[in-house]
Design an enzyme around this catalytic site. Structure first.
Site, PDB file in Angstrom:
ATOM      1  CB  SER A 261      -0.948  -0.007   1.204  1.00 32.66           C
ATOM      2  OG  SER A 261      -0.218   0.033   2.428  1.00 32.66           O
ATOM      3  CG  ASP A 262       4.156   1.504   2.710  1.00 33.01           C
ATOM      4  OD1 ASP A 262       4.140   0.509   1.966  1.00 33.01           O
ATOM      5  OD2 ASP A 262       4.849   1.545   3.758  1.00 33.01           O
ATOM      6  CB  CYS A 263       5.617   0.347  -2.068  1.00 35.34           C
ATOM      7  SG  CYS A 263       6.623  -0.232  -0.686  1.00 35.34           S
TER       8      CYS A 263
END
Length: 549
Positions: A261-263
């Site tokens: 998600s954050d990548c």
């Protein structure tokens, strides 16, 4: 257990992917009773046995040491329930009356385990999600090929071992991942954007565009022609418990194949920033750069939207599929909170800020869903803030890092700058500014879940560190903190710590994995100070140091 129906409360598919993908080959190798044929003669094995054990290998009573662990490694002690279950499972393995039933069921279980590992190997181009299951998947493939080293699957595995090897100053090491290439690159280009350096270094910006273009998962012609793309079908994703991958960005490389998600959020923000860059626009107009279509950006947004949890936050690779009580079955001892995919402040900020930035460019695409996702993310970030104004950082050291994510996420989600959440977060950071103007934490913040009282005493500069200082300044500048003298002191600290080469010094470990494992991010020492100085200049002006006069 893999043969149980997926609705079963403790089906392995409900575990965090890193945990289940390790226990998958571990279960297979134990189930087939894999043994290295030459273990008793191999000099390397014999040397390792002598090095690792404090008594003769053949004299160790293995069943009696089932629950033994070195105190320094016992971060997450086995719960009493798990000890009971392990003893019962040992009885299940040996009790003669149930052996016929066990052997029949195990045959089918082992078949599925191998099928699942083959899928993981193909989806990740034989890199696998991490080094532990990489090694065990290789051994499992070797066993399944009747120990034929020339088998194509075994050869493909062997060729990917080098992805994890790293030559350090003190010798060969095996990395905890196959790199952090996409993660570091996404941060670096955003730092250049805020520092107004993208068109100052056009070659760098164009190379980053090309890298992010080819690294987006299952989005290029080459990746769509690979075996990995076959597993993106709904049927295959359901069979092998995979979230949608197409359009996401990885932590490392496209070949790795696991979007996070954050990548994905940071990759998307990097692309959106580059679309404002003159040299990238010219490259796209002249066809010297490969384009990233609107649909590919829509696919990235779809990955982010579908990864939001019911609590409003975002986890890592997948939605949370399990329950908190799973931690009572955590067998790892060295790691904490590994059994399910929790929502984190870091993943939540990266995801909702990406949605915010995307909506500025594409206001009509899934606008209602994006607004709802951002609002829910804002509520989640506020809900996990500690009473002292801090957030706990799960993926780096620690509270300064989390404060940057928490404040920036709230600001992007339209939380007023004068809100108690943002004010208390700023006060927390200001409280921990050190006499030399910097901020500092070491790994003990993560381990103890409490701000390191001595800062970076052993691996920093009089308790401060450049990376922690940069994170604190990014957070305070995002909040437009009105304590300009504190900002000026932090800026001066970073400027004084810069080396004549333009580099900043490498200090203590900045990253962490599951509370108790440190991660070295060597790019952080340059990326975040540059980013912080660029942002502080934009918010407070070129003459911020005048506040110290």
């Amino acid at each position: 257990m893999w043969l149980l129906p997926s609705w079963f409360p403790f089906h392995p598919s409900r575990m965090w992917c890193h945990a289940r993908m390790v226990y998958l080959p571990m279960g297979y190798l134990y189930g087939v009773r894999f043994v290295y044929d030459r273990a008793s003669q191999d000099p390397i094995v014999l040397s390792l046995r002598k090095e690792l054990y404090n008594q003769a290998y053949d004299s160790i009573p293995w069943s009696a040491t089932r629950h033994h662990v070195a105190p320094m490694d016992n971060y997450s002690p086995l719960p009493f329930l798990m000890k009971i279950i392990q003893d019962l499972l040992a009885l299940y393995e040996s009790f003669f009356l149930i052996q016929p039933f066990k052997n029949i069921i195990r045959k089918f279980g082992l078949q599925f385990c191998m099928e699942y590992m083959v899928a993981e190997d193909l989806q990740t181009n034989y890199i696998d999600i991490g080094p532990v299951n990489k090694v065990m998947n290789l051994l499992s493939a070797y066993h399944d090929a009747n120990k034929d080293l020339k088998n194509p699957a075994v050869q493909n595995h062997i060729m990917r071992i080098a992805d994890y090897l790293w030559i350090a100053e003190d010798g060969m090491k095996m990395q905890g991942y196959n790199g952090s290439q996409c993660w570091d690159t996404s941060f670096a280009i955003q730092a250049m954007y805020e520092a107004k350096l993208m068109d100052v270094f056009p070659n760098v910006s164009c190379k980053v565009w090309s890298y992010l273009e080819r690294t987006q998962i299952l989005s290029t012609p080459a990746s769509k022609a690979s075996n990995a793309f076959i597993f993106e079908s709904s049927a295959n994703r359901n069979r092998f418990y995979r979230h949608v991958s197409e359009g996401g960005w990885p932590f490392s490389t496209s070949a790795h194949g696991w979007p996070i998600s954050d990548c994905t959020g940071e990759g998307l923000k990097g692309v959106l920033a580059l679309l404002k860059c003159k040299c990238v626009k010219e490259g796209l107009a002249k066809d010297t750069l490969s384009p990233i279509s609107d649909q590919r950006l829509f696919n990235a947004v779809n990955v982010i939207l579908t990864l939001q949890n019911e609590d409003g936050g975002w986890a890592t690779y997948e939605n949370n599929r399990g329950y908190g009580w799973y931690e009572q079955l955590n067998p790892s001892e060295v790691f904490g909170d590994i059994m399910i995919d929790y929502s984190y402040v870091e993943c939540s900020m990266a995801s909702l800020t990406a949605l915010h930035d995307f909506q500025q460019v594409y206001p009509s695409h899934r606008s209602y869903e994006i607004k709802q996702a951002i609002d829910l993310g804002r509520q989640f970030i506020k809900s996990i803030q500690r009473p002292d104004g801090s957030w706990y950082g799960s993926w780096a050291c620690c509270f300064c890092y989390a404060a940057w994510f928490g404040i920036e996420g709230l600001v992007a989600a339209s939380e007023p700058l004068h809100s108690p959440c943002i004010k208390s977060a700023c006060e927390f950071l200001l409280l921990h500014q050190r006499p030399n103007g910097g901020w500092g934490e070491d790994f003990t913040s993560c381990y103890d879940k409490d701000y390191a009282s001595d800062g970076m005493r052993d691996y920093g500069d009089d308790g401060s560190g450049v990376v922690n200082t940069a994170w604190a300044l990014l957070a305070l500048a995002a909040a437009k903190c009105d304590n300009e003298r504190a900002i000026a002191r932090g800026v001066k600290y970073l400027m004084q710590r810069q080396l004549p080469t333009g580099d900043w010094p490498q200090e203590g470990i900045a990253g962490v994995f599951n509370r108790a494992c440190g991660i070295t991010y060597t790019a952080y020492r340059n990326v975040f100070p540059m980013w912080a100085l660029g942002r502080c200049t934009a918010v407070y002006g070129d003459h911020i140091l005048d506040k110290l006069r």
